[in-house]
Write a protein that holds these residues in place. Structure first.
Motif, short mmCIF file in Angstrom:
data_model
loop_
_atom_site.label_atom_id
_atom_site.label_comp_id
_atom_site.label_asym_id
_atom_site.label_seq_id
_atom_site.Cartn_x
_atom_site.Cartn_y
_atom_site.Cartn_z
N ASP A 276 -18.59 -6.02 -31.00
CA ASP A 276 -18.86 -6.29 -29.59
C ASP A 276 -19.93 -7.36 -29.45
O ASP A 276 -20.92 -7.36 -30.19
CB ASP A 276 -19.37 -5.04 -28.88
CG ASP A 276 -18.28 -4.03 -28.55
OD1 ASP A 276 -17.09 -4.40 -28.65
OD2 ASP A 276 -18.62 -2.88 -28.19
N VAL A 277 -19.74 -8.25 -28.47
CA VAL A 277 -20.80 -9.14 -28.00
C VAL A 277 -21.35 -8.53 -26.71
O VAL A 277 -20.59 -8.25 -25.78
CB VAL A 277 -20.27 -10.56 -27.71
CG1 VAL A 277 -21.37 -11.41 -27.06
CG2 VAL A 277 -19.77 -11.22 -28.98
N PHE A 278 -22.66 -8.31 -26.65
CA PHE A 278 -23.29 -7.78 -25.45
C PHE A 278 -24.73 -8.26 -25.39
O PHE A 278 -25.25 -8.82 -26.35
CB PHE A 278 -23.22 -6.25 -25.42
CG PHE A 278 -23.95 -5.57 -26.56
CD1 PHE A 278 -25.25 -5.14 -26.43
CD2 PHE A 278 -23.30 -5.36 -27.78
CE1 PHE A 278 -25.92 -4.52 -27.47
CE2 PHE A 278 -23.96 -4.74 -28.84
CZ PHE A 278 -25.26 -4.33 -28.69
N ILE B 3 -17.19 -15.76 -37.39
CA ILE B 3 -17.22 -16.35 -36.05
C ILE B 3 -18.44 -15.90 -35.23
O ILE B 3 -18.61 -16.32 -34.09
CB ILE B 3 -15.93 -16.04 -35.27
CG1 ILE B 3 -15.80 -14.53 -35.00
CG2 ILE B 3 -14.71 -16.56 -36.03
CD1 ILE B 3 -14.59 -14.18 -34.14
N GLU B 4 -19.29 -15.08 -35.82
CA GLU B 4 -20.42 -14.50 -35.09
C GLU B 4 -21.30 -15.54 -34.43
O GLU B 4 -21.60 -15.46 -33.23
CB GLU B 4 -21.26 -13.63 -36.03
CG GLU B 4 -22.53 -13.10 -35.40
CD GLU B 4 -23.37 -12.28 -36.37
OE1 GLU B 4 -24.42 -11.76 -35.93
OE2 GLU B 4 -23.00 -12.15 -37.55
N THR B 5 -21.77 -16.52 -35.18
CA THR B 5 -22.75 -17.46 -34.66
C THR B 5 -22.22 -18.25 -33.48
O THR B 5 -22.89 -18.39 -32.45
CB THR B 5 -23.22 -18.42 -35.77
OG1 THR B 5 -23.89 -17.66 -36.78
CG2 THR B 5 -24.18 -19.47 -35.22
N LYS C 287 -22.43 -6.92 -32.70
CA LYS C 287 -22.62 -5.73 -33.52
C LYS C 287 -21.30 -5.06 -33.87
O LYS C 287 -20.40 -4.95 -33.03
CB LYS C 287 -23.52 -4.73 -32.78
CG LYS C 287 -24.93 -5.25 -32.49
CD LYS C 287 -25.71 -5.56 -33.76
CE LYS C 287 -27.12 -6.05 -33.45
NZ LYS C 287 -27.84 -6.45 -34.67
N LEU C 288 -21.22 -4.57 -35.10
CA LEU C 288 -20.08 -3.79 -35.55
C LEU C 288 -20.07 -2.45 -34.81
O LEU C 288 -21.09 -1.75 -34.78
CB LEU C 288 -20.16 -3.54 -37.06
CG LEU C 288 -19.04 -2.69 -37.67
CD1 LEU C 288 -17.74 -3.49 -37.72
CD2 LEU C 288 -19.43 -2.20 -39.06
N VAL C 289 -18.92 -2.10 -34.22
CA VAL C 289 -18.85 -0.84 -33.47
C VAL C 289 -17.79 0.10 -34.02
O VAL C 289 -17.78 1.29 -33.67
CB VAL C 289 -18.58 -1.10 -31.98
CG1 VAL C 289 -19.78 -1.80 -31.34
CG2 VAL C 289 -17.30 -1.91 -31.77
N ILE D 240 -12.53 4.37 -36.72
CA ILE D 240 -13.73 5.13 -37.06
C ILE D 240 -14.93 4.48 -36.38
O ILE D 240 -15.29 3.33 -36.68
CB ILE D 240 -13.96 5.15 -38.59
CG1 ILE D 240 -12.70 5.62 -39.32
CG2 ILE D 240 -15.16 6.03 -38.93
CD1 ILE D 240 -12.23 7.01 -38.95
N PRO D 241 -15.58 5.16 -35.44
CA PRO D 241 -16.73 4.56 -34.76
C PRO D 241 -17.91 4.36 -35.68
O PRO D 241 -18.16 5.15 -36.59
CB PRO D 241 -17.05 5.58 -33.66
CG PRO D 241 -16.51 6.88 -34.17
CD PRO D 241 -15.30 6.54 -34.98
N LYS D 242 -18.66 3.29 -35.43
CA LYS D 242 -19.87 2.98 -36.19
C LYS D 242 -21.01 2.74 -35.20
O LYS D 242 -20.81 2.20 -34.12
CB LYS D 242 -19.67 1.73 -37.05
CG LYS D 242 -18.59 1.87 -38.13
CD LYS D 242 -19.03 2.80 -39.24
CE LYS D 242 -18.00 2.90 -40.35
NZ LYS D 242 -18.44 3.77 -41.46
N ILE D 243 -22.21 3.14 -35.62
CA ILE D 243 -23.38 3.00 -34.75
C ILE D 243 -24.53 2.38 -35.51
O ILE D 243 -24.68 2.62 -36.72
CB ILE D 243 -23.79 4.38 -34.16
CG1 ILE D 243 -24.82 4.21 -33.05
CG2 ILE D 243 -24.31 5.30 -35.25
CD1 ILE D 243 -25.08 5.50 -32.28
#
Length: 484
Positions: free
Chosen positions: A37-39, A126-128, A335-337, A347-350
């Motif tokens: 997610d981008v937030f 592609i994050e940056t 962030k990886l979600v 599988i959710p990640k936090i």
């Protein structure tokens, strides 16, 4: 070397993204499906919301993703990447899915602006670019929207190219400012590339170059009779500038039947000078002459001088807009979600932090905005797990994820899913609207926010609430002692 002749934006990434990609490849995670997610976490300038912008440039970037032979050779010379990984990069392209909130949408902290579902390497690389595009243009669009709202319907032009942090910041900043509500720009190339109407008046140097202010004004009026806006503060605004402008309007424009004209102030007390100038122009019969001002303006200065009775029709806003000087960092993160198993199970990640504000909301999610059917106004945003269905045919209980005792029932509402598909299996499935359509959409969506949310100071908190299922997932992970 001319940098822009050689640049490949695929290489516009943090170096760790390449080392992570090499690690994923080596460890067998190359094809592991991930969700990012981008937030952003906090509204700029203490405001109540931000404006999403920058998606079109991300689309162009994704479509051009590739590693050229020179890029791969550069990486080989670093002596840290495996040959197998470098071979993989030769045919690299994006094959994943992307959902995004359309440009011009009001957005709120901690809700996904963009969601990426892609193999780990593709998602990491592609994050940056995603962040720099969203962070920059959303920041400028948000600032522009604040300035435009402060102007209360008066024309606002973006005047900041010469103070922007580089060419891209000037060009794309003008685009973002237009999305946020500005009516045009001083930046010619932004008009050429995007259709952001460019315009301008005269320079102080023009006035100084001539033997007299009157001669400078008269020559300009004869050259540009249909766009005659005279800069009246080179010497003395009220003693010579405005009187000379009136004289030239009478001598050059009036015989031609032209009543459309203007003066510009670039220094001094804008309230006092504009009120005096307005009276002088009106007394001379030039009631249609517009007064424009510039000089280090922002939303607070504009708000103050209008409250003081300034007689201004147009604002040219430069450095404090194009650099978002009062808060020049948007703060968006990536962030990886979630990750996806081979059988399709998500599988959710936090990410957990001692700083509560940095704890992420896990899982592949859907984002809704609730609108009152009776008012058309936005009530709250609602985050739920991807497989949940929102029923807006009846009442619904929502709650603040940071204070579970704050609950409210919403009723007579319409739920609209905010994110739309952009890429599917690497193919573009989104028809980009025109810049004019984006700007119009932005104005319409901002109008759907309550005035209390739009206050510059101490705005009402607009809630981004979690579904019960998503809340249970998040707080279940926080309590899980097996998190390593």
């Amino acid at each position: 070397m001319k940098v822009y002749d050689k640049i490949n934006l695929t290489m516009l990434c943090d170096f760790y993204e390449l080392t992570m990609a090499n690690g994923y490849f080596t460890e067998g995670y190359k094809d592991r499906i991930t969700y990012f997610d981008v937030f952003y976490r906090q509204c700029p300038d203490g405001g109540g919301f931000a404006i999403a912008a920058g998606l079109e440039q991300i689309i162009d970037y994704i479509q051009e993703l590739r590693f050229e032979p020179d890029d791969i050779e550069y990486l080989r010379e670093r002596n840290i990447f495996s040959e197998e990984f470098l071979d993989y990069l030769k045919d690299f392209k994006f094959t994943g899915d992307i959902w995004a909130v359309p440009e011009g949408t009001p957005i709120f902290p901690r809700e996904p602006i963009i969601t990426v579902r892609a193999p780990a390497i593709e998602a990491q690389l592609i994050e940056t670019f995603l962040l720099l595009s969203i962070n920059h243009q959303s920041l400028i669009a948000t600032k522009a929207n604040r300035v435009v709202r402060a102007a209360e319907g008066r024309t606002v032009l973006e005047f900041g190219s010469r103070r922007a942090q580089g060419a891209d910041a000037a060009i794309l900043g003008a685009r973002a400012a237009y999305i946020g509500g500005c009516h045009g720009t001083a930046c010619t190339i932004s008009d050429q590339l995007f259709g952001v109407k460019a315009g301008g008046t005269m320079a102080h140097a023009w006035v100084q170059m001539h033997d007299s202010e009157y001669e400078a004004f008269k020559t300009y009026a004869e050259l540009y009779p249909q766009n005659c806006i005279l800069l009246v503060d080179t010497y003395n605004t009220l003693k010579s500038g405005v009187p000379n402008a009136i004289r030239v309007f009478n001598e050059v424009l009036k015989p031609r039947g032209i009543t459309k004209c203007g003066i510009r102030l670039d220094s001094g007390d804008m309230t006092y000078l504009s009120r005096k100038a307005r009276k002088m122009l009106d007394d001379a019969g030039w009631t249609e002459c517009k007064i424009s001002v510039s000089n280090s303006l922002d939303e607070y200065i504009i708000q103050d001088i209008l409250r003081q009775g300034a007689q201004i029709d147009l604002f040219g806003v430069g450095e404090r807009l194009i650099t978002a000087k009062s808060e020049p960092v948007f703060g968006g993160v990536y962030k990886l979600v979630a990750v996806e198993k081979e059988d399709g199970t998500v599988i959710p990640k936090i990410k957990i932090s001692e700083n509560v504000g940095k704890i992420t909301t896990p899982h592949y999610k859907k984002l809704y905005r609730f609108f009152g059917r009776d008012t058309g106004k936005a009530i709250a945003d609602y985050l739920c797990v991807y497989d949940e269905i929102v029923d807006d045919s009846g009442d619904m209980e929502i709650f603040d994820p940071d204070a579970t005792w704050k609950r409210k029932n919403v009723y007579n509402f319409e739920a609209k899913e905010l994110q739309v598909p952009i890429f599917k299996n690497g193919e573009l499935v989104y028809n980009c609207p025109s810049l004019e359509e984006i700007r119009t959409y932005c104005m319409e969506q901002v109008d759907k926010l309550w005035d209390e949310v739009k206050r510059f100071d101490n705005p009402h908190t607009y809630y981004v609430d979690l579904s019960q299922k998503l809340w249970d997932v998040k707080y279940g992970l926080l309590k899980d002692n097996n998190i390593k």
